[in-house]
Scaffold this motif. Structure first.
Motif, PDB file in Angstrom:
ATOM      1  N   GLU A 212       7.755  41.926   6.854  1.00  0.00           N
ATOM      2  CA  GLU A 212       6.984  43.138   7.136  1.00  0.00           C
ATOM      3  C   GLU A 212       7.745  44.004   8.123  1.00  0.00           C
ATOM      4  O   GLU A 212       8.300  43.496   9.099  1.00  0.00           O
ATOM      5  CB  GLU A 212       5.614  42.763   7.714  1.00  0.00           C
ATOM      6  CG  GLU A 212       4.759  41.984   6.741  1.00  0.00           C
ATOM      7  CD  GLU A 212       3.381  41.630   7.300  1.00  0.00           C
ATOM      8  OE1 GLU A 212       3.073  41.993   8.448  1.00  0.00           O
ATOM      9  OE2 GLU A 212       2.618  40.989   6.562  1.00  0.00           O
TER      10      GLU A 212
ATOM     11  N   LYS B  24       9.084  34.263  18.235  1.00  0.00           N
ATOM     12  CA  LYS B  24       9.486  34.635  16.872  1.00  0.00           C
ATOM     13  C   LYS B  24      10.894  35.210  16.864  1.00  0.00           C
ATOM     14  O   LYS B  24      11.425  35.614  17.882  1.00  0.00           O
ATOM     15  CB  LYS B  24       8.515  35.657  16.289  1.00  0.00           C
ATOM     16  CG  LYS B  24       7.144  35.107  16.047  1.00  0.00           C
ATOM     17  CD  LYS B  24       6.293  36.102  15.317  1.00  0.00           C
ATOM     18  CE  LYS B  24       4.927  35.499  15.014  1.00  0.00           C
ATOM     19  NZ  LYS B  24       4.119  36.405  14.222  1.00  0.00           N
TER      20      LYS B  24
ATOM     21  N   TYR C  72       9.009  38.040   9.598  1.00  0.00           N
ATOM     22  CA  TYR C  72       8.463  37.242   8.499  1.00  0.00           C
ATOM     23  C   TYR C  72       7.059  36.820   8.904  1.00  0.00           C
ATOM     24  O   TYR C  72       6.884  36.063   9.852  1.00  0.00           O
ATOM     25  CB  TYR C  72       9.343  36.024   8.235  1.00  0.00           C
ATOM     26  CG  TYR C  72       8.940  35.277   6.996  1.00  0.00           C
ATOM     27  CD1 TYR C  72       9.236  35.795   5.734  1.00  0.00           C
ATOM     28  CD2 TYR C  72       8.256  34.088   7.069  1.00  0.00           C
ATOM     29  CE1 TYR C  72       8.867  35.128   4.581  1.00  0.00           C
ATOM     30  CE2 TYR C  72       7.880  33.405   5.926  1.00  0.00           C
ATOM     31  CZ  TYR C  72       8.185  33.929   4.688  1.00  0.00           C
ATOM     32  OH  TYR C  72       7.806  33.261   3.557  1.00  0.00           O
ATOM     33  N   GLN C  73       6.066  37.365   8.220  1.00  0.00           N
ATOM     34  CA  GLN C  73       4.667  37.103   8.541  1.00  0.00           C
ATOM     35  C   GLN C  73       3.866  37.015   7.245  1.00  0.00           C
ATOM     36  O   GLN C  73       4.129  37.768   6.312  1.00  0.00           O
ATOM     37  CB  GLN C  73       4.081  38.222   9.408  1.00  0.00           C
ATOM     38  CG  GLN C  73       4.832  38.442  10.701  1.00  0.00           C
ATOM     39  CD  GLN C  73       4.247  39.576  11.506  1.00  0.00           C
ATOM     40  OE1 GLN C  73       3.698  39.337  12.547  1.00  0.00           O
ATOM     41  NE2 GLN C  73       4.386  40.797  11.031  1.00  0.00           N
ATOM     42  N   ASN C  74       2.914  36.142   7.224  1.00  0.00           N
ATOM     43  CA  ASN C  74       2.022  36.021   6.065  1.00  0.00           C
ATOM     44  C   ASN C  74       2.777  35.842   4.751  1.00  0.00           C
ATOM     45  O   ASN C  74       2.395  36.404   3.722  1.00  0.00           O
ATOM     46  CB  ASN C  74       1.094  37.234   5.985  1.00  0.00           C
ATOM     47  CG  ASN C  74       0.317  37.434   7.262  1.00  0.00           C
ATOM     48  OD1 ASN C  74      -0.182  36.487   7.848  1.00  0.00           O
ATOM     49  ND2 ASN C  74       0.236  38.678   7.714  1.00  0.00           N
ATOM     50  N   GLY C  75       3.886  35.105   4.786  1.00  0.00           N
ATOM     51  CA  GLY C  75       4.636  34.806   3.578  1.00  0.00           C
ATOM     52  C   GLY C  75       5.534  35.915   3.071  1.00  0.00           C
ATOM     53  O   GLY C  75       6.050  35.834   1.967  1.00  0.00           O
ATOM     54  N   MET C  76       5.745  36.975   3.863  1.00  0.00           N
ATOM     55  CA  MET C  76       6.639  38.053   3.433  1.00  0.00           C
ATOM     56  C   MET C  76       7.245  38.754   4.644  1.00  0.00           C
ATOM     57  O   MET C  76       6.785  38.581   5.772  1.00  0.00           O
ATOM     58  CB  MET C  76       5.896  39.049   2.561  1.00  0.00           C
ATOM     59  CG  MET C  76       4.809  39.808   3.261  1.00  0.00           C
ATOM     60  SD  MET C  76       4.065  40.950   2.093  1.00  0.00           S
ATOM     61  CE  MET C  76       2.375  40.831   2.549  1.00  0.00           C
TER      62      MET C  76
END
Length: 75
Positions: free
Chosen positions: A39, A51, A33-37
């Motif tokens: 990936e 993480k 989960y990175q930058n709001g989504m």
């Protein structure tokens, strides 16, 4: 132990590439989960110690999170 389907993994002491951490695990996908989504992550991506990651496993697998440092003999 990881069961078939989606599993949440993490809590590594350091950052390592996914292939090293998951070498014996039968998985098809990893997501972070990175930058709001969510990936996708490939096998050469470094998994960060702070993480967690979603991993899709095809069959029951043993997974032991790495703790401690890698020594020269282990590299």
């Amino acid at each position: 132990s990881l069961t078939p389907g989606w599993n949440l993994i993490g809590t590594f002491s350091n950052s390592y590439d996914a292939q090293y951490i998951l070498g014996s695990v039968n998985y098809s996908s990893i997501y972070a989960y990175q930058n709001g989504m969510f990936e996708p992550i490939n096998s050469t991506t470094l998994l960060q110690g702070e993480k967690s990651y979603w991993i899709h496993v095809g069959s029951p697998s043993q997974f032991v999170p790495l703790t401690g440092l890698i020594t020269e003999n282990e590299q």
